[in-house]
Design an enzyme around this catalytic site. Structure first.
Site, PDB file in Angstrom:
ATOM      1  N   HIS A  21     -51.748 -94.931 -66.564  1.00 13.68           N
ATOM      2  CA  HIS A  21     -51.003 -93.736 -66.164  1.00 13.68           C
ATOM      3  C   HIS A  21     -51.023 -93.562 -64.655  1.00 13.68           C
ATOM      4  CE1 HIS A  21     -55.084 -91.923 -66.251  1.00 13.68           C
ATOM      5  NE2 HIS A  21     -54.608 -91.114 -65.319  1.00 13.68           N
ATOM      6  N   ARG A  35     -49.861 -84.084 -58.900  1.00 15.32           N
ATOM      7  CA  ARG A  35     -50.250 -82.676 -58.913  1.00 15.32           C
ATOM      8  C   ARG A  35     -48.996 -81.815 -58.964  1.00 15.32           C
ATOM      9  NH1 ARG A  35     -55.514 -82.448 -58.288  1.00 15.32           N
ATOM     10  NH2 ARG A  35     -56.571 -84.096 -57.146  1.00 15.32           N
ATOM     11  N   GLU A  93     -36.794 -91.996 -60.389  1.00  9.65           N
ATOM     12  CA  GLU A  93     -35.705 -92.964 -60.365  1.00  9.65           C
ATOM     13  C   GLU A  93     -35.224 -93.226 -61.784  1.00  9.65           C
ATOM     14  OE1 GLU A  93     -34.777 -97.569 -58.941  1.00  9.65           O
ATOM     15  OE2 GLU A  93     -36.824 -96.786 -58.811  1.00  9.65           O
ATOM     16  N   GLU A 119     -49.816 -88.262 -65.895  1.00 13.57           N
ATOM     17  CA  GLU A 119     -50.779 -87.164 -65.967  1.00 13.57           C
ATOM     18  C   GLU A 119     -50.338 -86.108 -64.966  1.00 13.57           C
ATOM     19  OE1 GLU A 119     -55.467 -86.239 -64.876  1.00 13.57           O
ATOM     20  OE2 GLU A 119     -54.673 -88.272 -64.661  1.00 13.57           O
ATOM     21  N   ASN A 124     -53.690 -77.355 -60.415  1.00 16.30           N
ATOM     22  CA  ASN A 124     -54.807 -76.593 -59.855  1.00 16.30           C
ATOM     23  C   ASN A 124     -54.462 -75.117 -59.985  1.00 16.30           C
ATOM     24  OD1 ASN A 124     -54.717 -79.330 -58.096  1.00 16.30           O
ATOM     25  ND2 ASN A 124     -56.785 -78.637 -58.492  1.00 16.30           N
ATOM     26  N   HIS A 179     -41.840 -92.787 -55.676  1.00 22.74           N
ATOM     27  CA  HIS A 179     -41.220 -92.243 -56.880  1.00 22.74           C
ATOM     28  C   HIS A 179     -41.865 -92.824 -58.125  1.00 22.74           C
ATOM     29  CE1 HIS A 179     -39.033 -96.032 -56.082  1.00 22.74           C
ATOM     30  NE2 HIS A 179     -39.044 -96.146 -57.405  1.00 22.74           N
TER      31      HIS A 179
END
Length: 162
Positions: free
Chosen positions: A15, A19, A156, A82, A86, A110
């Site tokens: 993965h 964020r 993309e 993932e 926060n 990207h």
């Protein structure tokens, strides 16, 4: 540079992690618009963050499976994303993730997804209100497009070869 003995283990890219400011907006984009499935998520009270693991083409028995089955599947599959949130960033109007918008000196560019029909999928995304960074009709590479997620990350689009 010294020669290093190569490992004999099977290694795969599982993965990538990005964020996100607002998980509701990001989940809407990745899950509801792009069609990814949430494999699992968890909250870290001590770290004040949440993680969401998403993937395409997750078998129905895994989607409806136990957390242990999902975790096992997650460790054996590839191509996951993932999303890390926060806590508190979603309510801070001034907060913005930077360093990912193709700025000079930044290595992030990207993520990429493959679709069966890029023209049809681009029309679908446009109809869903997803902003484009580059449409098929723009630039010198007329076989790819780029859309933006809610945090401005580029996604993309390429077409699967027949």
């Amino acid at each position: 540079m010294a020669t290093v003995q190569k490992s004999t283990q099977k290694v795969t890219l599982n993965h990538i992690c990005i964020r996100v400011k607002d998980p509701k907006k990001s989940l809407h984009f990745y899950r509801d618009i792009l069609g990814m499935h949430v494999l699992n998520s968890f909250d870290s009270e001590g770290g004040k963050f949440s993680n969401y693991f998403l993937g395409f083409n997750v078998p129905e028995e895994i989607q409806n499976g136990t957390e242990e089955q999902k975790a096992t599947y997650r460790s054996h599959t590839t191509g996951l994303i993932e999303l890390t949130h926060n806590w508190g960033t979603e309510t801070d109007d001034a907060f913005e993730y930077t360093g990912h918008k193709n700025q000079p000196g930044n290595g992030y560019a990207h993520i990429c997804i493959v679709v069966d029909d890029i023209i049809e999928y681009s029309s679908y995304l446009e109809g869903a209100g997803v902003p484009f960074r580059k449409k098929l009709s723009e630039g010198v590479m007329r076989n790819i497009a780029f859309v933006l997620d809610p945090d401005g990350y580029s996604v993309e689009l390429i077409e699967r070869r027949k």
